[in-house]
Design a protein around this motif. Structure first.
Motif, PDB file in Angstrom:
ATOM      1  N   LEU A 245      68.861 -25.410 -13.601  1.00 19.88           N
ATOM      2  CA  LEU A 245      69.093 -24.001 -13.242  1.00 19.88           C
ATOM      3  C   LEU A 245      68.265 -23.067 -14.115  1.00 19.88           C
ATOM      4  O   LEU A 245      68.113 -21.894 -13.803  1.00 19.88           O
ATOM      5  N   LEU A 246      67.739 -23.599 -15.198  1.00 19.46           N
ATOM      6  CA  LEU A 246      66.870 -22.767 -16.034  1.00 19.46           C
ATOM      7  C   LEU A 246      65.570 -22.427 -15.317  1.00 19.46           C
ATOM      8  O   LEU A 246      64.931 -21.426 -15.625  1.00 19.46           O
ATOM      9  N   VAL A 247      65.192 -23.279 -14.349  1.00 27.20           N
ATOM     10  CA  VAL A 247      63.940 -23.023 -13.627  1.00 27.20           C
ATOM     11  C   VAL A 247      63.990 -21.679 -12.899  1.00 27.20           C
ATOM     12  O   VAL A 247      63.135 -20.821 -13.134  1.00 27.20           O
ATOM     13  N   PRO A 248      64.985 -21.450 -12.019  1.00 26.04           N
ATOM     14  CA  PRO A 248      65.017 -20.122 -11.379  1.00 26.04           C
ATOM     15  C   PRO A 248      65.160 -18.991 -12.391  1.00 26.04           C
ATOM     16  O   PRO A 248      64.568 -17.920 -12.204  1.00 26.04           O
ATOM     17  N   ALA A 249      65.926 -19.230 -13.465  1.00 23.34           N
ATOM     18  CA  ALA A 249      66.113 -18.158 -14.454  1.00 23.34           C
ATOM     19  C   ALA A 249      64.779 -17.771 -15.087  1.00 23.34           C
ATOM     20  O   ALA A 249      64.440 -16.586 -15.187  1.00 23.34           O
ATOM     21  N   VAL A 250      64.008 -18.774 -15.476  1.00 22.89           N
ATOM     22  CA  VAL A 250      62.713 -18.494 -16.102  1.00 22.89           C
ATOM     23  C   VAL A 250      61.763 -17.847 -15.088  1.00 22.89           C
ATOM     24  O   VAL A 250      61.045 -16.889 -15.391  1.00 22.89           O
ATOM     25  N   TYR A 251      61.777 -18.383 -13.872  1.00 27.97           N
ATOM     26  CA  TYR A 251      60.927 -17.860 -12.799  1.00 27.97           C
ATOM     27  C   TYR A 251      61.163 -16.368 -12.589  1.00 27.97           C
ATOM     28  O   TYR A 251      60.232 -15.553 -12.590  1.00 27.97           O
ATOM     29  N   LEU A 252      62.441 -15.981 -12.453  1.00 26.82           N
ATOM     30  CA  LEU A 252      62.764 -14.574 -12.202  1.00 26.82           C
ATOM     31  C   LEU A 252      62.443 -13.705 -13.416  1.00 26.82           C
ATOM     32  O   LEU A 252      61.940 -12.591 -13.275  1.00 26.82           O
ATOM     33  N   GLY A 253      62.740 -14.225 -14.599  1.00 21.25           N
ATOM     34  CA  GLY A 253      62.447 -13.465 -15.818  1.00 21.25           C
ATOM     35  C   GLY A 253      60.951 -13.200 -15.957  1.00 21.25           C
ATOM     36  O   GLY A 253      60.532 -12.094 -16.280  1.00 21.25           O
ATOM     37  N   ALA A 254      60.151 -14.228 -15.682  1.00 25.91           N
ATOM     38  CA  ALA A 254      58.704 -14.085 -15.799  1.00 25.91           C
ATOM     39  C   ALA A 254      58.180 -13.075 -14.786  1.00 25.91           C
ATOM     40  O   ALA A 254      57.319 -12.241 -15.086  1.00 25.91           O
ATOM     41  N   LEU A 255      58.737 -13.119 -13.577  1.00 27.06           N
ATOM     42  CA  LEU A 255      58.338 -12.186 -12.523  1.00 27.06           C
ATOM     43  C   LEU A 255      58.585 -10.744 -12.965  1.00 27.06           C
ATOM     44  O   LEU A 255      57.729  -9.863 -12.821  1.00 27.06           O
ATOM     45  N   GLY A 256      59.777 -10.510 -13.526  1.00 24.28           N
ATOM     46  CA  GLY A 256      60.125  -9.161 -13.969  1.00 24.28           C
ATOM     47  C   GLY A 256      59.229  -8.711 -15.108  1.00 24.28           C
ATOM     48  O   GLY A 256      58.682  -7.605 -15.096  1.00 24.28           O
ATOM     49  N   TRP A 257      59.046  -9.595 -16.078  1.00 24.36           N
ATOM     50  CA  TRP A 257      58.252  -9.244 -17.257  1.00 24.36           C
ATOM     51  C   TRP A 257      56.812  -8.928 -16.850  1.00 24.36           C
ATOM     52  O   TRP A 257      56.256  -7.900 -17.222  1.00 24.36           O
ATOM     53  N   GLY A 258      56.225  -9.800 -16.059  1.00 26.31           N
ATOM     54  CA  GLY A 258      54.843  -9.600 -15.615  1.00 26.31           C
ATOM     55  C   GLY A 258      54.709  -8.338 -14.777  1.00 26.31           C
ATOM     56  O   GLY A 258      53.770  -7.562 -14.948  1.00 26.31           O
ATOM     57  N   GLY A 259      55.672  -8.122 -13.880  1.00 24.08           N
ATOM     58  CA  GLY A 259      55.623  -6.955 -12.992  1.00 24.08           C
ATOM     59  C   GLY A 259      55.660  -5.662 -13.778  1.00 24.08           C
ATOM     60  O   GLY A 259      54.874  -4.739 -13.533  1.00 24.08           O
ATOM     61  N   VAL A 260      56.563  -5.562 -14.745  1.00 27.02           N
ATOM     62  CA  VAL A 260      56.687  -4.335 -15.534  1.00 27.02           C
ATOM     63  C   VAL A 260      55.419  -4.103 -16.340  1.00 27.02           C
ATOM     64  O   VAL A 260      54.945  -2.979 -16.496  1.00 27.02           O
ATOM     65  N   ARG A 261      54.835  -5.202 -16.841  1.00 29.61           N
ATOM     66  CA  ARG A 261      53.598  -5.104 -17.615  1.00 29.61           C
ATOM     67  C   ARG A 261      52.462  -4.552 -16.753  1.00 29.61           C
ATOM     68  O   ARG A 261      51.769  -3.618 -17.148  1.00 29.61           O
ATOM     69  N   VAL A 262      52.313  -5.124 -15.566  1.00 28.86           N
ATOM     70  CA  VAL A 262      51.266  -4.650 -14.653  1.00 28.86           C
ATOM     71  C   VAL A 262      51.517  -3.187 -14.284  1.00 28.86           C
ATOM     72  O   VAL A 262      50.615  -2.347 -14.327  1.00 28.86           O
ATOM     73  N   ALA A 263      52.774  -2.875 -13.952  1.00 31.56           N
ATOM     74  CA  ALA A 263      53.106  -1.505 -13.532  1.00 31.56           C
ATOM     75  C   ALA A 263      52.802  -0.512 -14.653  1.00 31.56           C
ATOM     76  O   ALA A 263      52.212   0.540 -14.418  1.00 31.56           O
ATOM     77  N   SER A 264      53.172  -0.844 -15.897  1.00 31.85           N
ATOM     78  CA  SER A 264      52.933   0.084 -17.007  1.00 31.85           C
ATOM     79  C   SER A 264      51.454   0.365 -17.178  1.00 31.85           C
ATOM     80  O   SER A 264      51.043   1.512 -17.358  1.00 31.85           O
ATOM     81  N   SER A 265      50.653  -0.690 -17.103  1.00 32.83           N
ATOM     82  CA  SER A 265      49.246  -0.444 -17.363  1.00 32.83           C
ATOM     83  C   SER A 265      48.595   0.305 -16.208  1.00 32.83           C
ATOM     84  O   SER A 265      47.729   1.147 -16.416  1.00 32.83           O
ATOM     85  N   ARG A 266      49.053   0.034 -14.984  1.00 35.60           N
ATOM     86  CA  ARG A 266      48.484   0.790 -13.859  1.00 35.60           C
ATOM     87  C   ARG A 266      48.952   2.250 -13.860  1.00 35.60           C
ATOM     88  O   ARG A 266      48.197   3.159 -13.548  1.00 35.60           O
ATOM     89  N   LEU A 267      50.206   2.452 -14.230  1.00 30.38           N
ATOM     90  CA  LEU A 267      50.724   3.827 -14.254  1.00 30.38           C
ATOM     91  C   LEU A 267      50.007   4.661 -15.304  1.00 30.38           C
ATOM     92  O   LEU A 267      49.779   5.852 -15.112  1.00 30.38           O
ATOM     93  N   ALA A 268      49.646   4.031 -16.423  1.00 26.72           N
ATOM     94  CA  ALA A 268      48.924   4.772 -17.456  1.00 26.72           C
ATOM     95  C   ALA A 268      47.638   5.330 -16.873  1.00 26.72           C
ATOM     96  O   ALA A 268      47.266   6.471 -17.123  1.00 26.72           O
ATOM     97  N   ARG A 269      46.986   4.515 -16.052  1.00 22.45           N
ATOM     98  CA  ARG A 269      45.728   4.983 -15.464  1.00 22.45           C
ATOM     99  C   ARG A 269      45.959   6.024 -14.369  1.00 22.45           C
ATOM    100  O   ARG A 269      45.190   6.952 -14.209  1.00 22.45           O
ATOM    101  N   LEU A 270      47.075   5.851 -13.591  1.00 21.16           N
ATOM    102  CA  LEU A 270      47.315   6.752 -12.462  1.00 21.16           C
ATOM    103  C   LEU A 270      47.892   8.097 -12.902  1.00 21.16           C
ATOM    104  O   LEU A 270      47.542   9.136 -12.364  1.00 21.16           O
ATOM    105  N   LEU A 271      48.811   8.059 -13.873  1.00 15.09           N
ATOM    106  CA  LEU A 271      49.483   9.299 -14.267  1.00 15.09           C
ATOM    107  C   LEU A 271      48.744  10.044 -15.378  1.00 15.09           C
ATOM    108  O   LEU A 271      48.955  11.217 -15.588  1.00 15.09           O
ATOM    109  N   GLN A 272      47.900   9.344 -16.115  1.00 17.83           N
ATOM    110  CA  GLN A 272      47.182  10.004 -17.210  1.00 17.83           C
ATOM    111  C   GLN A 272      45.686   9.737 -17.081  1.00 17.83           C
ATOM    112  O   GLN A 272      45.100   9.095 -17.932  1.00 17.83           O
ATOM    113  N   PRO A 273      45.077  10.220 -15.989  1.00 16.25           N
ATOM    114  CA  PRO A 273      43.666   9.910 -15.744  1.00 16.25           C
ATOM    115  C   PRO A 273      42.763  10.555 -16.790  1.00 16.25           C
ATOM    116  O   PRO A 273      43.131  11.565 -17.340  1.00 16.25           O
TER     117      PRO A 273
END
Lengths: 276, 310, 258
Positions: A248-276
């Motif tokens: 059951l750790l597999v789905p837990a890690v999978y979902l955690g990684a998805l969230g972590w990676g997504g927030v990371r990508v979103a933060s870096s893209r938002l920096a470029r979009l909101l603070q050009p």
């Protein structure tokens, strides 16, 4: 979860405004803002709880009477209601989180100027991303806890491990929040939200939420296993029905990684979009 | 003055890809003054303001705000700034009061402090009786005043105002100007951008004129007018475009300088009435003659050959 | 309720706007119900048939197909008569431009509702074709389910568009969807016969226009017409349309030409 980006700051190249890592204290103010906005729309907040419950009563109890028992995780026979309830819990966690981080986020980001106002204060882009995810998770926790209590009252929680269904729902919410937030930074207008529905509806219906994976041909079943909602449904169902395994750790890690990676990508893209 | 300037730019540059929005500008803002960036739309004023507000990275040159580097100490600088953006970005999901309250929270202020200040500031911008109202139905002038009050909640040392009265009716503009003047008297440093010469003349102790990403002149409004324009201007309007065209050669020499605009001719002169008489004697029959004092608009026209409004 | 020509001009305007937005609309009114049909009708239906065999005399797929047909017509109707009307009266204010022409507020209301009907017809036809291919429509009478679903859509569009014109914000709309439309979707005999509901709840389902629309569609697709009952269902739906229409011509006039 909110401090996971704290050490990202050192990696930021020159010429970008993200030198101070997101702080938990500052992102809390973004959550405060949303709580304030919902104070006048408490009934919208409240009705969010009903949809999974209604599905449970209609498909779970109503159609369940026509289905009878079927094998749950670990092969033990369970009633159809008991089978479908954890699936609906997982799907509700996905839906709520995606709605908050796509549609609601987009309105504030593109039209309302909410984040432009926030960024004129000490808040930074990372605080905004973490705050919005934090809010989605907080809301998801309330819904998940209420739904789990209802399931328990209906006798659908077979194992004490079921208590972990709430943190599991938060983890599902986190995975989809990251995905939703990142995807929204690529959206141009509301028309693009058709794609969000185009992804959500099939995930909701075909991730072994309503019927077991054995109903699919083998190849299709493997494809379904790869989807994040299937992983979430699998996790919830195993916890609620008491089929506890190390895997059951597999789905837990999978979902955690998805969230972590997504927030990371979103933060870096938002920096470029909101603070050009 | 021995105190370091509050804001200083040296060869400050902003590029978006290959487009140069701000081209190596130099300026200084001293504590306690009202400093303006005057120029037409697209001159680079907003880009400059966004760099000062630490929400847009500097592409070249140097910038210091409150003695700090925006690239390294953005949040620390922003915690001491007040920002009034060109487009109101009030939170329409919240009431007037909640807008003040949550904005104070963004600065990490304790709720008790916010409660006190918010009431004071709402009274200051004459919205004290609207605290429970939603933001959406407020008039443009009220929204702008609320945005100003919101920007003051952290008691900023420096208030940045981007086109503070654009889109407001004359009465609302005067009310905003009056409130900003009060702030200046209280010692708040103001930095504003505008494309209205009357706004610049009303509010600014010192200003720079920007055109096409560069600074073309700097000084107090009076200095700029004295240095670049004549004391008075005669405005001549003609019934038709042909008459206006035919009049132009006859006007040469009637003043120190003659400018033809799409709707009128301007004659720059030290003595307006004398020039007006001279025009009548030359047999010209303009539809209207107006003698007035030189303004910053004239300074801009003389320096760039264009008007501020287009 | 004869269609006056001005009303058709309103219809034409809606059609032009729709050309830009068809993708989202096709998704919500056609692709989503087809996915439900596949997941619930085929996926879950297989489990039902393995155990109970038949539901109300037909296979589960054939049972659920007409239910989804009528229910998705209702959802399309609700979605496209609440927010678009708010956009017309308040957000983009296109309606105010329309009533400045010779078109009246009543024409506008009629055109708006009829346009929902046109789209419901198109979506129902497409869905029925898929249901036939999947084997969910045993009878050739099934073709009559298209007008039945359209009538059901109008029974929701007429009063909801009328209501939307009375509102200043869309705050109540999500509540209507979540506490009105979703429960109807789930408990009006769409997925299981209402005879399974607790007895106190059954009259509520019977009072809902959706149940009548589903019954009409189901009689058509399964080829089991009961003429007296069908007449009754049709009458109820027409009454809903008529009442909504009376209300709507008034609310539109009050809002747009006060």
């Amino acid at each position: 979860m909110t401090e996971s980006l704290a050490d990202l700051a050192s990696a930021v190249p020159r010429g970008r405004i993200l030198p101070v890592g997101p702080s938990r204290r500052r992102s809390v103010h973004v959550i405060e803002r949303n709580a304030l906005a919902y104070r006048r729309m408490w009934y919208v907040f409240l009705t969010g709880f009903f949809e999974p419950l209604l599905y449970l009563l209609s498909i779970g109890v109503g159609v369940g009477a026509l289905v009878g028992r079927l094998p749950g995780p670990g092969g033990r026979l369970v009633t159809y209601e008991a089978f479908v309830a954890p699936g609906l819990l997982a799907a509700a966690a996905m839906n709520g989180s995606v709605f908050d981080t796509t549609f609601n986020f987009f309105v504030k980001y593109k039209y309302a100027g909410t984040y432009d106002a926030m960024l004129a204060t000490p808040l930074g882009v990372g605080d905004v991303a973490h705050g919005e995810v934090g809010w989605a998770l907080l809301r998801g926790t309330v819904y998940a806890a209420a739904f789990l209590l209802t399931m328990a009252a209906l006798g659908l929680v077979a194992s004490p491990w079921g208590v972990l269904a709430v943190p599991a729902a938060v983890l599902i919410g986190y995975g989809f929040a990251g995905l939703g937030l990142a995807a929204t930074t690529w959206m141009r207008s509301f028309v693009d939200f058709d794609f969000v529905n185009l992804a959500l509806v099939p995930l909701f219906l075909f991730s072994a939420t309503f019927f077991p994976l054995s109903r699919y041909p083998n190849g299709v079943a493997w494809g379904v296993r790869l989807t994040p909602l299937y992983q979430g449904v699998n996790l919830e169902r195993s916890l609620v029905l008491g089929d506890i395994r190390w895997t059951l750790l597999v789905p837990a890690v999978y979902l955690g990684a998805l969230g972590w990676g997504g927030v990371r990508v979103a933060s870096s893209r938002l920096a470029r979009l909101l603070q050009p | 003055m021995c105190a370091p300037p509050l804001v200083q730019g040296r060869a400050l540059t902003k590029r978006f890809g290959t487009y140069i929005a701000v081209d190596q500008i130099d300026f200084k803002v001293e504590r306690g003054e009202a400093f303006g960036f005057l120029g037409p739309n697209g001159a680079g004023k907003t880009s400059t303001m966004r760099m000062i507000g630490c929400v847009s990275p500097v592409s070249g040159g140097e910038l210091s705000v409150l003695g700090m580097d925006p690239a390294l100490q953005g949040p620390a600088i922003r915690s001491r700034l007040g920002v009034v953006p060109q487009e109101d970005n009030l939170d329409t999901e919240l009431t007037v009061w909640d807008n003040m309250a949550i904005y104070g929270r963004y600065f990490g202020l304790p709720r008790s402090v916010i409660r006190e200040r918010a009431q004071e500031l709402l009274d200051f911008v004459q919205l004290g009786d609207r605290r429970q109202d939603r933001v959406d139905p407020l008039s443009g002038g009220m929204k702008r005043r609320l945005t100003i009050a919101r920007a003051l909640v952290n008691q900023p040392e420096l208030l940045l105002l981007d086109e503070p009265t654009t889109g407001l009716d004359p009465q609302a503009r005067h009310l905003v100007w009056e409130r900003l003047y009060q702030l200046k008297l209280q010692g708040v440093t103001l930095v504003l951008t505008t494309h209205y010469m009357d706004e610049a003349e009303q509010l600014c102790d010192r200003l720079v004129i920007m055109d096409r990403a560069r600074i073309v002149a700097e000084g107090s409004p009076r200095e700029l007018i004295q240095l670049h324009s004549t004391r008075e201007v005669v405005e001549l309007r003609f019934a038709t475009a042909e008459e206006r065209r035919d009049a132009l050669p006859l006007l040469n020499g009637s003043g120190e300088r003659v400018e033809m605009l799409p709707d009128r001719i301007l004659v720059y002169t030290g003595d307006g009435d004398g020039t007006a008489e001279l025009v009548a004697r030359d047999g010209l029959r303009p539809a209207s003659v107006l003698v007035r004092r030189s303004t910053l608009e004239d300074v801009f026209l003389i320096l760039t050959g264009r008007t501020l409004e287009d | 309720m004869a269609v006056a020509p001005p009303m058709l001009r309103v219809l034409e305007r809606e059609a032009i706007v729709f050309r830009k937005l068809w993708r989202g609309s096709a998704f919500s009114s056609f692709v989503t119900p087809v996915m439900f049909l596949a997941a619930i009708g085929l996926g879950l239906g297989g489990l039902v048939e393995r155990r109970t065999g038949h539901v109300a005399g037909v296979g589960y797929l054939a049972f659920v197909a007409p239910g989804l047909l009528a229910a998705s017509a209702m959802q399309t109707a609700a979605g496209s008569s609440l927010w678009p009307v708010m956009a017309g009266t308040k957000w983009i204010r296109t309606y105010h431009a329309v009533v400045a022409t010779p078109l009246s507020a009543a024409d506008l209301y009629g055109g708006t509702v009829l346009w929902v009907g046109v789209r419901a017809t198109a979506a129902a036809s497409a869905f029925l074709a898929v249901a036939v291919l999947l084997g969910g429509v045993p009878s050739p009478w099934g073709i009559l389910a298209v007008p039945a679903a359209t009538l059901g859509a109008l029974a929701f569009a007429a009063p909801l568009a009328a209501y939307a014109a009375t509102q200043d914000t869309d705050l109540t709309f999500p509540v209507i969807m979540r506490l009105g439309i979703v429960p109807l979707f789930l408990f009006s005999g769409t997925f299981f016969p209402i005879s399974q509901l607790p007895s106190w709840l059954r009259p509520v389902s019977v009072a809902s226009p959706l149940w009548h629309a589903i019954e009409l569609c189901r009689q058509a697709t399964t080829g089991t017409p009961r003429w007296a009952a069908a007449t009754g269902h049709t009458a109820v739906l027409i009454a809903c349309v008529a009442a909504g229409w009376r209300w709507g011509t008034r609310t539109f006039a009050r809002r747009l030409t006060p």
